[in-house]
Scaffold this active site. Structure first.
Site, PDB file in Angstrom:
ATOM      1  N   HIS A 187      12.880  17.949  41.171  1.00 42.48           N
ATOM      2  CA  HIS A 187      13.050  17.605  42.591  1.00 42.48           C
ATOM      3  C   HIS A 187      12.652  16.141  42.834  1.00 42.48           C
ATOM      4  CE1 HIS A 187      13.838  20.001  46.374  1.00 42.48           C
ATOM      5  NE2 HIS A 187      13.423  18.882  46.932  1.00 42.48           N
ATOM      6  N   TYR A 227      18.874  26.891  50.007  1.00 44.30           N
ATOM      7  CA  TYR A 227      17.452  27.207  50.052  1.00 44.30           C
ATOM      8  C   TYR A 227      17.384  28.676  50.430  1.00 44.30           C
ATOM      9  CZ  TYR A 227      15.369  22.676  49.355  1.00 44.30           C
ATOM     10  OH  TYR A 227      14.936  21.517  48.788  1.00 44.30           O
ATOM     11  N   LYS A 259      18.799  25.280  40.152  1.00 43.39           N
ATOM     12  CA  LYS A 259      18.238  23.918  40.162  1.00 43.39           C
ATOM     13  C   LYS A 259      16.713  23.977  40.157  1.00 43.39           C
ATOM     14  CE  LYS A 259      18.416  19.643  42.951  1.00 43.39           C
ATOM     15  NZ  LYS A 259      17.265  19.535  43.844  1.00 43.39           N
ATOM     16  N   THR A 319      18.328  26.241  44.696  1.00 45.91           N
ATOM     17  CA  THR A 319      17.138  25.456  44.356  1.00 45.91           C
ATOM     18  C   THR A 319      15.922  26.367  44.299  1.00 45.91           C
ATOM     19  OG1 THR A 319      18.109  23.514  45.366  1.00 45.91           O
ATOM     20  CG2 THR A 319      15.718  23.485  45.061  1.00 45.91           C
ATOM     21  N   SER A 325      23.238  20.044  51.124  1.00 38.09           N
ATOM     22  CA  SER A 325      21.968  20.752  51.272  1.00 38.09           C
ATOM     23  C   SER A 325      22.028  21.777  52.397  1.00 38.09           C
ATOM     24  CB  SER A 325      20.876  19.726  51.577  1.00 38.09           C
ATOM     25  OG  SER A 325      19.725  20.373  52.078  1.00 38.09           O
TER      26      SER A 325
HETATM   27  C1  LIG Z   1      15.000  12.877  51.043  1.00 36.87           C
HETATM   28  C2  LIG Z   1      15.274  13.933  50.010  1.00 36.87           C
HETATM   29  C3  LIG Z   1      15.724  15.173  50.427  1.00 36.87           C
HETATM   30  C4  LIG Z   1      16.022  16.142  49.487  1.00 36.87           C
HETATM   31  N1  LIG Z   1      16.521  17.332  49.918  1.00 36.87           N
HETATM   32  C5  LIG Z   1      16.856  18.274  49.021  1.00 36.87           C
HETATM   33  C6  LIG Z   1      17.451  19.466  49.441  1.00 36.87           C
HETATM   34  O1  LIG Z   1      17.677  19.674  50.627  1.00 36.87           O
HETATM   35  N2  LIG Z   1      17.761  20.397  48.494  1.00 36.87           N
HETATM   36  C7  LIG Z   1      17.510  20.191  47.160  1.00 36.87           C
HETATM   37  O2  LIG Z   1      17.797  21.061  46.333  1.00 36.87           O
HETATM   38  N3  LIG Z   1      16.977  19.033  46.733  1.00 36.87           N
HETATM   39  C8  LIG Z   1      16.654  18.077  47.629  1.00 36.87           C
HETATM   40  N4  LIG Z   1      16.132  16.894  47.183  1.00 36.87           N
HETATM   41  C9  LIG Z   1      15.968  16.673  45.740  1.00 36.87           C
HETATM   42  C10 LIG Z   1      17.234  16.070  45.124  1.00 36.87           C
HETATM   43  O3  LIG Z   1      18.292  16.996  45.108  1.00 36.87           O
HETATM   44  C11 LIG Z   1      17.001  15.655  43.675  1.00 36.87           C
HETATM   45  O4  LIG Z   1      16.483  16.709  42.922  1.00 36.87           O
HETATM   46  C12 LIG Z   1      16.082  14.450  43.526  1.00 36.87           C
HETATM   47  O5  LIG Z   1      16.200  13.555  44.609  1.00 36.87           O
HETATM   48  C13 LIG Z   1      16.437  13.746  42.229  1.00 36.87           C
HETATM   49  O6  LIG Z   1      15.587  12.719  41.969  1.00 36.87           O
HETATM   50  P1  LIG Z   1      15.930  11.180  42.318  1.00 36.87           P
HETATM   51  O7  LIG Z   1      15.710  11.029  43.778  1.00 36.87           O
HETATM   52  O8  LIG Z   1      14.926  10.455  41.487  1.00 36.87           O
HETATM   53  O9  LIG Z   1      17.368  10.900  41.913  1.00 36.87           O
HETATM   54  C14 LIG Z   1      15.838  15.893  48.101  1.00 36.87           C
HETATM   55  C15 LIG Z   1      15.391  14.636  47.702  1.00 36.87           C
HETATM   56  C16 LIG Z   1      15.125  13.660  48.630  1.00 36.87           C
HETATM   57  C17 LIG Z   1      14.683  12.302  48.137  1.00 36.87           C
HETATM   58  C1  LIG Z   2      13.146  21.954  53.600  1.00 36.57           C
HETATM   59  C2  LIG Z   2      13.148  20.919  52.547  1.00 36.57           C
HETATM   60  C3  LIG Z   2      14.337  20.040  52.602  1.00 36.57           C
HETATM   61  C4  LIG Z   2      14.227  18.708  52.028  1.00 36.57           C
HETATM   62  C5  LIG Z   2      13.788  18.622  50.607  1.00 36.57           C
HETATM   63  O1  LIG Z   2      14.134  19.368  49.748  1.00 36.57           O
HETATM   64  C6  LIG Z   2      12.954  17.517  50.250  1.00 36.57           C
HETATM   65  O2  LIG Z   2      12.527  16.793  51.141  1.00 36.57           O
HETATM   66  O3  LIG Z   2      12.671  17.341  49.065  1.00 36.57           O
END
Ligand SMILES: Cc1cc2nc3c(=O)[nH]c(=O)nc-3n(C[C@H](O)[C@H](O)[C@H](O)COP(=O)(O)O)c2cc1C
Ligand SMILES: CCCCC(=O)C(=O)O
Length: 386
Positions: A283, A151, A259, A177, A127
């Site tokens: 997401h 991002y 994404k 994303t 990320s």
């Molecule tokens: C704590 C957390 C942080 C995340 N940070 C990002 C991120 O920085 N960039 C991004 O594209 N998606 C981020 N996501 C989304 C994940 O890439 C993904 O789309 C999502 O977690 C998939 O669903 P799941 O948790 O049910 O497997 C984040 C998700 C969580 C739970």
């Molecule tokens: C700046 C957002 C970063 C984390 C993220 O994508 C999330 O928490 O879902």
């Protein structure tokens, strides 16, 4: 005398690696254990989703509506989980999706994830909002495959700088994303007044970036509040449109994946613009409350662009059976999010390996017991749907 671990390896793991640590092998139980062990703030941030949680629930309900119809007598002795994704061979159709701020659950954060991913040769998508830098995570991952997630920031110089750094550090594919130009309405975090960024977590890439530092007079300073506020002001760019995709090509010569695609028209536009792949994702239900379950949109997107591009999927994967369903509906591979964050929080690098092994072993067994020996043979015919 043989141990349970030896038997376990023989019967369940099909050569996928050494024994699992003492964590639940059902990833939904792992999730419940994490709720007990993680701090309320960190747990709330990871587990939380947008608004009433309707989208996160819809993600799971979508999986529940599809059922596998196993087939018999098809010689499943030899199985091969490997798939090709964007010109690279993956050991299984599973990637570690981009999850930022991971040091909120474990001090080693993304470094531990990179080591686990590398040990299993599974691509990690790093990320932009990671707690360690692009370069530190690359070093921790060594020879392991790695992708970078962007991002899209307001300042194009920072975007270009990130892409240059990622390229130089050996990240091979770019995930952009689209669904998070700003954070969604997340009551868990609002009510607990918990934001990793406020604690300086998730900004490592920005605070180490010359283009970012230029915007705050050259350095972060002892009181980091100016830098943090600048970060909050530039991290997302709600002004970008389809016309801006050319910028990505100018600064990235490898595969580009978008994404957060949920509509077939968006998928078509992506492919028409020369994008190499899309990730059907909401997401993990963290952005738009009341949105459609991600899996519900997968068949339409595959029908629209599946012949022309690589379709990947995330949002709601919790088991090998879920991977089977997403693949049967046309995804080339899936990404997981929260489950490996919980593994990390509970047992560091070993916990991430545990989650990957559970998913891969259960995928392997579910395929075998359904009469399938390779992911490419999974088709909608193996499912009974809504
Ligand atoms: C704590 C957390 C942080 C995340 N940070 C990002 C991120 O920085 N960039 C991004 O594209 N998606 C981020 N996501 C989304 C994940 O890439 C993904 O789309 C999502 O977690 C998939 O669903 P799941 O948790 O049910 O497997 C984040 C998700 C969580 C739970
Ligand atoms: C700046 C957002 C970063 C984390 C993220 O994508 C999330 O928490 O879902």
């Amino acid at each position: 005398m043989s141990s349970f671990a030896d038997f376990q390896n023989e019967i369940y793991l099909n050569g996928l690696g050494d024994v699992l640590p003492g964590l639940p092998t059902d990833l939904t139980r792992l999730e419940r254990l994490a709720r007990k062990r993680l701090s309320p703030g960190a747990h709330g941030y990871v587990a939380g989703s947008a608004g009433t949680g309707a989208t996160a629930r819809a993600n799971r309900e979508a999986f529940d509506r599809w059922r596998i119809v196993p087939r018999m007598l098809r010689d499943v002795t030899v199985r091969d989980l490997s798939v090709e994704v964007l010109g690279a061979s993956l050991p299984a159709p599973v990637l570690l999706g981009p999850v930022g701020v991971l040091s909120i659950v474990h001090p080693d954060g993304e470094l531990a994830v990179a080591r686990a991913a590398s040990a299993l040769n599974v691509p990690m998508v790093l990320s932009s909002a990671a707690s360690y830098t692009i370069e530190e995570v690359a070093e921790a991952g060594g020879e392991g495959p790695r992708w970078f997630q962007l991002y899209w920031p307001k300042d194009p110089e920072i975007a270009a700088s990130f892409l240059g750094r990622a390229k130089a550090a050996g990240y091979t594919a770019l995930v952009v994303t689209l669904d998070t130009p700003m954070l969604g309405w997340r009551p868990h975090d609002l009510d607990q007044a918990y934001l990793p960024f406020l604690r300086g977590i998730g900004v490592a890439n920005y605070f180490s970036d010359p283009a970012f530092l230029k915007g705050i007079g050259g350095s972060v300073g002892a009181d980091r509040s100016t830098a943090l506020l600048h970060w909050a002001a530039i991290f997302g760019n709600p002004a970008v449109t389809w016309d801006d995709l050319g910028f990505l090509r100018e600064h990235w010569d490898g595969p580009i994946v978008l994404k957060g695609i949920q509509h077939t028209d968006d998928a078509r536009r992506a492919v028409d613009a020369g994008i190499d792949g899309v990730i059907v994702s909401n997401h993990g239900g963290r952005q738009v409350d009341g949105a459609v379950g991600a899996l519900d949109m997968l068949p339409e997107v595959v029908a629209a662009v599946g012949e022309r591009t690589t379709v990947l999927f995330d949002s709601g994967i919790r088991s090998g059976a879920d991977v089977v369903k997403a693949l049967a509906l046309g995804a080339r591979a899936v990404l997981v999010g929260r489950p490996y964050a919980y593994g990390l929080g509970l047992a560091g690098e070993a916990g991430v390996r545990h989650v990957l092994r559970c998913l891969m072993a259960e995928l392997d067994l579910t395929m075998a017991l359904s009469g399938i020996t390779r992911p490419a043979d999974l088709t909608p015919e193996f499912l009974r749907g809504p």
